[in-house]
Structures are given as C-alpha cells and as structure tokens.
Design an enzyme around this catalytic site. Structure first.
Site, PDB file in Angstrom:
ATOM      1  N   PHE A  28       0.824  -1.223   0.000  1.00 48.13           N
ATOM      2  CA  PHE A  28       0.000   0.000   0.000  1.00 48.13           C
ATOM      3  C   PHE A  28       0.850   1.261   0.000  1.00 48.13           C
ATOM      4  O   PHE A  28       0.561   2.209  -0.740  1.00 48.13           O
ATOM      5  CB  PHE A  28      -0.931  -0.003   1.240  1.00 48.13           C
ATOM      6  CG  PHE A  28      -1.972  -1.077   1.161  1.00 48.13           C
ATOM      7  CD1 PHE A  28      -1.745  -2.337   1.706  1.00 48.13           C
ATOM      8  CD2 PHE A  28      -3.169  -0.854   0.484  1.00 48.13           C
ATOM      9  CE1 PHE A  28      -2.690  -3.350   1.606  1.00 48.13           C
ATOM     10  CE2 PHE A  28      -4.131  -1.863   0.386  1.00 48.13           C
ATOM     11  CZ  PHE A  28      -3.886  -3.110   0.945  1.00 48.13           C
ATOM     12  N   ASN A  75      -3.521  -8.997   5.255  1.00 51.12           N
ATOM     13  CA  ASN A  75      -3.676  -9.126   3.806  1.00 51.12           C
ATOM     14  C   ASN A  75      -5.031  -9.730   3.440  1.00 51.12           C
ATOM     15  O   ASN A  75      -5.573 -10.548   4.179  1.00 51.12           O
ATOM     16  CB  ASN A  75      -2.536  -9.972   3.229  1.00 51.12           C
ATOM     17  CG  ASN A  75      -1.184  -9.303   3.475  1.00 51.12           C
ATOM     18  OD1 ASN A  75      -1.131  -8.103   3.758  1.00 51.12           O
ATOM     19  ND2 ASN A  75      -0.114 -10.067   3.413  1.00 51.12           N
ATOM     20  N   ASP A 110      -5.409 -10.990   0.271  1.00 49.55           N
ATOM     21  CA  ASP A 110      -5.186 -11.775  -0.955  1.00 49.55           C
ATOM     22  C   ASP A 110      -5.407 -13.277  -0.750  1.00 49.55           C
ATOM     23  O   ASP A 110      -5.388 -14.041  -1.708  1.00 49.55           O
ATOM     24  CB  ASP A 110      -3.762 -11.504  -1.494  1.00 49.55           C
ATOM     25  CG  ASP A 110      -2.680 -11.720  -0.421  1.00 49.55           C
ATOM     26  OD1 ASP A 110      -1.758 -10.894  -0.341  1.00 49.55           O
ATOM     27  OD2 ASP A 110      -2.776 -12.720   0.336  1.00 49.55           O
TER      28      ASP A 110
END
Ligand code: APR
Ligand code: ZN
Length: 257
Positions: free
Chosen positions: A15, A87, A89
């Site tokens: 980020f 995270n 993901d």
C-alpha cells in the site's frame, strides 16, 4: 503478524511503498485520497474503484511465495501458534495454512454481505459479477453486495479477539512486511510479554521498533525474500522448504490445468 510486504514477491503491490505502493497508483480511479477506496462513505458514493481493485486482486491470479511457505513450514513443525494477517489476498490459505491457525484481521473475499439487508453470500457469488465489471447486487433487495473486507471504521472480524489469548502465550513474535500504521492491528506488536523476543523482518524500521524498542528486539532490514531465506538457512530448513514449495507448485499446477 504479517502485512502486504509478504505478498509483494508474489506480484501484489503493497500500500505505502513510495512509487510502487497501491496508494501511489490509484490516479485512474479519481479518488479524493487513496484510502477512500476502503471507506464505506466513498464506497456508497461510488463502489466502482473498490470492485476494479478487487478484480485486480482476484484470488487465483497470484501464487504464494517463499515467505508464505516459510510460515506454512512453521505450522507443519508445530511452531505456529497463530498467523495474524492484514492481507486480503488469501495467499496464506493457498499456501496450506489451515483456517484454524489464521486470523484474517482485515477480512477476506471468502464471503460477502449485502450492504442493505445484511444477507450473507459466499464470496464466489460476487466474483462472477466483479470479473465482468458489474456491481454485485443482492437478489432480494438489490442492495450492493460487498465482500467481507474490513473497511476503515468497520469492526474487525470476531476472530481478531483471539489475540487476547494468543499474544500473552507467544514465545516469540515475528513481524513481517508491514508498516505497522493501521490500528488496532499495529498495537498487537506490543501485546507480547516484555521477556518475549520480537523479530521484525521488513525493508525499513517501523512502529515501536523505531520509537520504543525493547531489549530483546531483533531487526532484519532489507529485502524480505533475502531475509527470510537467510533465516531459513540459519534454521537448517532450506532443503525442506524447497521440497515443500515444489510439492505445492505441482498441486497448484494440477489445479490450474
Ligand atoms: N521486502 C521488504 N519489505 C517490504 C517488501 C519487500 N519485498 N515489500 C514491501 N515491504 C515493506 C514496506 O517497506 C512497508 O514497510 O512492507 C511494508 C508494507 O507496508 P504497507 O504498504 O503499509 O502495508 P500494510 O502494513 O500491510 O498496510 C496495513 O493498511 O490500507 C490498509 O487495510 C490496508 O491491510 C492494509 C493496512
Ligand atoms: Zn439485500
């Protein structure tokens, strides 16, 4: 405790890294400021940027890297009490770390909720729409269905409360790939007993390691992959880790065929 820095070697931007970080690359979404992409008020005003980002992050487009498999090896060796990740993901799950050992503190795409009637939906129902650039709508009330990613100001998942039990029990705390800028996650770094060693593996010094270091802190700065591979070598696990990664790559190739 891990953050976006452990997924950059998989090709997912973090980020806040200057230039490469997501927050420096959102110009095309015409946001008032980068973090708006994870804010509810902006989302209700314009959900398109979030869903466009979700499409870019679609699970299945990325694979775990050596860091995820190092954490998986800690679990396989019975050394992982819990993995707290910021995270979204899902790569920790893809690396084979069981959900019981995971706290996905900022949520995940595994499930979704209607923002109007609060009906729950499996994450996969949302992906069909997201991948064809449509805003997922609730079949009952037509409200927007939002993946259960924790937006700024939203409460963290119930499982985050496990930290009350886990952190006082930890014998060592590893912190990898995070700027430790977002609360309440960042404060977990201070939740272990003062006698417990804390190891920060990160490009740069962050959080209390910078402004309130403890006598048993260990800091390894620089490239994440290089640092983890060095640690694995010192542990004598290099061969074992390479075997694990080979097996897991074959499994994933089989899945994708
Ligand atoms: N090697 C070493 N360090 C790295 C690498 C790398 N290959 N890639 C990134 N890093 C470091 C960066 O230098 C930075 O210190 O990882 C850290 C990533 O920090 P952020 O980009 O701020 O990511 P993170 O800490 O996970 O952000 C926390 O902010 O916007 C919210 O919800 C979002 O979960 C996210 C939260
Ligand atoms: Zn609804």
């Amino acid at each position: 405790m891990v953050g976006a820095g452990v997924s950059t070697p998989s090709g997912i931007p973090d980020f806040r890294s200057p230039r490469s970080g997501l927050y420096s690359n959102l110009q095309r979404y015409d946001l008032p400021y980068p973090e708006a992409i994870f804010e509810l008020t902006f989302f209700h005003h314009n959900p398109k940027p979030f869903f466009a980002l979700a499409k870019e992050l679609h699970p299945g487009s990325y694979r775990p890297n050596v860091i995820h498999y190092f954490l998986r090896l800690l679990h396989d060796k019975g050394l992982l009490l819990r993995l707290y990740t910021q995270n979204i993901d899902g790569l920790e799950r893809v690396a084979g770390i069981p959900a019981s050992k995971l706290v996905e503190a900022h949520g995940s795409f595994a499930s979704a909720t209607c923002t109007v009637c609060r009906r729950p939906f499996p994450g996969k129902d949302v992906w069909a729409e997201v991948m064809v650039d449509r805003i997922p709508r609730c079949p009952v009330c037509t409200g927007i269905v939002k993946p259960d990613i924790v937006f700024f100001g939203e409460t963290l998942p119930q499982r985050f409360l496990l930290h009350v039990v886990d952190f006082p029990m930890a014998d060592v705390l590893l912190i990898l790939g995070t700027s430790l800028e977002v609360e309440p996650f960042a404060s977990l770094s201070e939740a272990v007993r003062s006698s417990v060693p804390r190891l920060l593996i990160n490009r740069d010094l962050v959080g209390p390691f910078a402004w309130r270091p403890r006598s048993r802190d260990v800091v390894q700065l620089g490239d994440m992959v290089h640092s983890v591979e060095r640690l694995v070598e010192l542990l004598g696990w290099t061969e074992e880790l390479q075997d694990l990664m080979r097996q897991e790559a074959e499994k994933l190739n089989g899945r994708d065929r």
